[in-house]
Design a protein around this motif. Structure first.
Motif, mmCIF file in Angstrom:
data_model
loop_
_atom_site.group_PDB
_atom_site.id
_atom_site.type_symbol
_atom_site.label_atom_id
_atom_site.label_comp_id
_atom_site.label_asym_id
_atom_site.label_seq_id
_atom_site.Cartn_x
_atom_site.Cartn_y
_atom_site.Cartn_z
ATOM 1 N N GLY A 131 0.797 -1.229 0.000
ATOM 2 C CA GLY A 131 0.000 0.000 0.000
ATOM 3 C C GLY A 131 0.821 1.267 0.000
ATOM 4 N N ILE A 132 2.150 1.188 0.214
ATOM 5 C CA ILE A 132 2.975 2.386 0.286
ATOM 6 C C ILE A 132 2.938 3.143 -1.024
ATOM 7 C CG2 ILE A 132 5.374 3.162 0.329
ATOM 8 C CD1 ILE A 132 4.200 2.796 3.047
ATOM 9 N N ALA A 133 2.949 2.401 -2.133
ATOM 10 C CA ALA A 133 3.034 3.040 -3.437
ATOM 11 C C ALA A 133 1.713 3.614 -3.924
ATOM 12 C CB ALA A 133 3.556 2.050 -4.492
ATOM 13 N N ALA A 134 0.665 3.486 -3.150
ATOM 14 C CA ALA A 134 -0.656 3.923 -3.613
ATOM 15 C C ALA A 134 -0.709 5.399 -3.933
ATOM 16 C CB ALA A 134 -1.712 3.583 -2.569
ATOM 17 N N GLY A 135 0.088 6.216 -3.203
ATOM 18 C CA GLY A 135 0.039 7.652 -3.451
ATOM 19 C C GLY A 135 1.147 8.144 -4.337
ATOM 20 N N MET A 136 1.908 7.232 -4.960
ATOM 21 C CA MET A 136 3.026 7.641 -5.795
ATOM 22 C C MET A 136 2.603 7.752 -7.242
ATOM 23 S SD MET A 136 5.239 8.019 -3.528
ATOM 24 C CE MET A 136 5.330 7.593 -1.804
ATOM 25 N N GLU A 137 3.392 8.457 -8.012
ATOM 26 C CA GLU A 137 3.082 8.656 -9.410
ATOM 27 C C GLU A 137 3.276 7.367 -10.196
ATOM 28 O OE1 GLU A 137 5.115 12.963 -9.180
ATOM 29 O OE2 GLU A 137 4.850 12.153 -11.157
ATOM 30 N N THR A 138 2.608 7.271 -11.352
ATOM 31 C CA THR A 138 2.732 6.098 -12.187
ATOM 32 C C THR A 138 4.106 6.026 -12.800
ATOM 33 O OG1 THR A 138 1.858 7.342 -14.042
ATOM 34 C CG2 THR A 138 0.285 6.084 -12.740
ATOM 35 N N GLY A 139 4.527 4.799 -13.202
ATOM 36 C CA GLY A 139 5.852 4.637 -13.795
ATOM 37 C C GLY A 139 6.709 3.793 -12.885
ATOM 38 N N VAL A 168 9.881 6.867 -2.893
ATOM 39 C CA VAL A 168 10.665 5.876 -3.616
ATOM 40 C C VAL A 168 10.857 6.243 -5.082
ATOM 41 C CG1 VAL A 168 10.026 3.990 -2.086
ATOM 42 C CG2 VAL A 168 8.591 4.508 -4.058
ATOM 43 N N ARG A 169 10.194 7.294 -5.544
ATOM 44 C CA ARG A 169 10.325 7.706 -6.942
ATOM 45 C C ARG A 169 11.518 8.623 -7.135
ATOM 46 N NH1 ARG A 169 7.029 4.431 -9.992
ATOM 47 N NH2 ARG A 169 5.224 3.935 -8.719
ATOM 48 N N LYS A 170 12.046 8.619 -8.345
ATOM 49 C CA LYS A 170 13.133 9.537 -8.675
ATOM 50 C C LYS A 170 12.636 10.975 -8.704
ATOM 51 C CE LYS A 170 15.752 8.592 -12.123
ATOM 52 N NZ LYS A 170 16.158 8.188 -13.496
ATOM 53 N N LEU A 171 11.386 11.159 -9.109
ATOM 54 C CA LEU A 171 10.824 12.489 -9.176
ATOM 55 C C LEU A 171 9.359 12.429 -8.784
ATOM 56 C CD1 LEU A 171 11.509 15.223 -11.763
ATOM 57 C CD2 LEU A 171 9.148 14.682 -11.211
ATOM 58 N N LEU A 172 8.970 13.326 -7.893
ATOM 59 C CA LEU A 172 7.616 13.332 -7.358
ATOM 60 C C LEU A 172 7.090 14.759 -7.383
ATOM 61 C CD1 LEU A 172 5.701 11.212 -5.924
ATOM 62 C CD2 LEU A 172 6.427 12.262 -3.787
ATOM 63 N N THR A 173 5.926 14.962 -7.975
ATOM 64 C CA THR A 173 5.338 16.294 -8.027
ATOM 65 C C THR A 173 4.321 16.471 -6.904
ATOM 66 O OG1 THR A 173 3.662 15.529 -9.600
ATOM 67 C CG2 THR A 173 5.657 16.516 -10.508
ATOM 68 N N ILE A 174 4.191 17.725 -6.457
ATOM 69 C CA ILE A 174 3.246 18.072 -5.406
ATOM 70 C C ILE A 174 2.293 19.115 -5.972
ATOM 71 C CG2 ILE A 174 2.960 18.957 -3.062
ATOM 72 C CD1 ILE A 174 5.860 18.219 -2.509
ATOM 73 N N GLY A 175 0.994 18.826 -5.935
ATOM 74 C CA GLY A 175 0.020 19.764 -6.473
ATOM 75 C C GLY A 175 -1.381 19.173 -6.484
ATOM 76 N N LYS A 176 -2.297 19.914 -7.023
ATOM 77 C CA LYS A 176 -3.696 19.504 -7.072
ATOM 78 C C LYS A 176 -3.993 18.571 -8.246
ATOM 79 C CE LYS A 176 -8.345 21.540 -6.940
ATOM 80 N NZ LYS A 176 -9.100 22.827 -6.965
ATOM 81 N N SER A 177 -3.109 18.539 -9.232
ATOM 82 C CA SER A 177 -3.317 17.738 -10.427
ATOM 83 C C SER A 177 -3.486 16.259 -10.081
ATOM 84 C CB SER A 177 -2.143 17.909 -11.390
ATOM 85 O OG SER A 177 -2.195 16.970 -12.439
ATOM 86 N N ASP A 178 -4.311 15.569 -10.857
ATOM 87 C CA ASP A 178 -4.546 14.135 -10.635
ATOM 88 C C ASP A 178 -3.269 13.319 -10.810
ATOM 89 O OD1 ASP A 178 -7.199 14.641 -10.158
ATOM 90 O OD2 ASP A 178 -7.870 14.147 -12.181
ATOM 91 N N SER A 179 -2.308 13.837 -11.584
ATOM 92 C CA SER A 179 -1.067 13.105 -11.834
ATOM 93 C C SER A 179 -0.025 13.321 -10.744
ATOM 94 C CB SER A 179 -0.487 13.527 -13.184
ATOM 95 O OG SER A 179 -0.129 14.898 -13.167
ATOM 96 N N SER A 180 -0.302 14.197 -9.787
ATOM 97 C CA SER A 180 0.675 14.488 -8.732
ATOM 98 C C SER A 180 0.836 13.297 -7.801
ATOM 99 C CB SER A 180 0.238 15.719 -7.936
ATOM 100 O OG SER A 180 0.206 16.873 -8.744
ATOM 101 N N GLY A 181 2.075 13.052 -7.386
ATOM 102 C CA GLY A 181 2.331 11.978 -6.436
ATOM 103 C C GLY A 181 1.832 12.330 -5.052
ATOM 104 N N ILE A 182 1.901 13.625 -4.698
ATOM 105 C CA ILE A 182 1.336 14.130 -3.452
ATOM 106 C C ILE A 182 0.251 15.126 -3.842
ATOM 107 C CG2 ILE A 182 1.776 15.390 -1.313
ATOM 108 C CD1 ILE A 182 4.627 14.355 -1.418
ATOM 109 N N ARG A 183 -0.985 14.743 -3.661
ATOM 110 C CA ARG A 183 -2.100 15.561 -4.132
ATOM 111 C C ARG A 183 -2.615 16.489 -3.037
ATOM 112 N NH1 ARG A 183 -6.765 12.379 -6.927
ATOM 113 N NH2 ARG A 183 -7.439 14.545 -7.150
ATOM 114 N N LEU A 184 -2.586 17.775 -3.325
ATOM 115 C CA LEU A 184 -3.099 18.771 -2.408
ATOM 116 C C LEU A 184 -4.607 18.896 -2.599
ATOM 117 C CD1 LEU A 184 -0.396 21.559 -2.879
ATOM 118 C CD2 LEU A 184 -0.367 19.618 -1.309
ATOM 119 N N LYS A 185 -5.316 19.083 -1.506
ATOM 120 C CA LYS A 185 -6.762 19.236 -1.535
ATOM 121 C C LYS A 185 -7.125 20.698 -1.299
ATOM 122 C CE LYS A 185 -7.626 14.754 -1.814
ATOM 123 N NZ LYS A 185 -8.341 14.113 -2.931
#
Length: 246
Positions: A131-139, A168-185
């Protein structure tokens, strides 16, 4: 000023001026340079400015990022370099660097893509709890060496899609976008605010947009900032603490 010239079959489609903020390239519309092509990953690569130089960094893309037909994970860019992303060619133009590009090219350090055996990848995946990877970006994830520490973020204040993240990702984005690894609400949360990049066992935080509100320990992040154990990150209205785990 340096710029990127995006071309498809020798036809110029777009020019993007480069400043100090990171420029992201990928298939999704929240990228600075969107290339809507199946051969391009959602967050394919990015161009960053460090120490007075520009670098391209691959984001674990499926089909790879190439500089002058050589696949790279990270490479310094010199005037006249040709990046290949999917079927598109992106020229790096820096008039100020044009006179020294030829002399500098032999000394340029290019980090080639490292291919990991399936066994090593399986060992890495087994070490991460379900379950750790559930909030990470695809790839694909980048396996860590046995002695490498992995960074974590724990939300202290604000609304996100998860209370805790393992980076665990090489690159992780933070933002509201659905593609973000850390999604802001939140209604006013920025679509793309910040980027966390992992390289050489360290983590670096940078703004995805120049106007984004990004701080570490109450100090505004400039070009980028290395993260240390115990640092307090503020991205928009969300506060998180960074720490390492073995």
């Amino acid at each position: 000023m340096a710029k990127l010239v995006v071309k498809f079959e020798n036809t110029v489609q777009k020019e993007v001026a480069l400043a100090n903020a990171a420029v992201t390239i990928g298939r999704l519309p929240d990228n600075t340079v969107q290339i809507d092509n199946p051969g391009v990953s959602s967050q394919h690569c990015r161009v960053v400015f460090e120490g007075g130089q520009y670098f391209v960094e691959d984001n674990g893309s499926t089909n790879g990022t190439f500089v002058n037909n050589q696949r790279v994970t990270r490479a310094q860019l010199i005037h006249g370099d040709e990046l290949t992303v999917g079927k598109h060619t992106i020229s790096f133009v820096d008039v100020a660097d044009a006179g020294t590009a030829t002399l500098a090219a032999p000394a340029r350090r290019v980090e080639k893509t490292v291919m990991f055996e399936a066994r090593k990848a399986q060992e890495m995946l087994a070490s991460i709890k379900t379950g750790i990877a559930a909030g990470m970006e695809t790839g694909p994830m980048t396996p860590a060496s046995p002695k490498e520490r992995i960074g974590t973020l724990t939300v202290l204040h604000g609304k996100t899609d998860q209370p805790h993240y393992v980076l665990v990702r090489k690159l992780l984005t933070i933002g509201k976008s659905d593609s973000s690894g850390i999604r802001l609400k939140g209604f006013f949360a920025p679509k793309s605010a910040a980027v966390i990049n992992r390289r050489d066992g360290k983590y670096f935080l940078a703004k995805a947009e120049k106007s984004a509100k990004v701080k570490v320990n109450e100090i505004d992040v400039g070009d980028q900032r290395e993260l240390n154990d115990g640092d307090i990150l503020q991205v928009a209205k969300v506060k998180m603490t960074f720490s390492y785990k073995d």
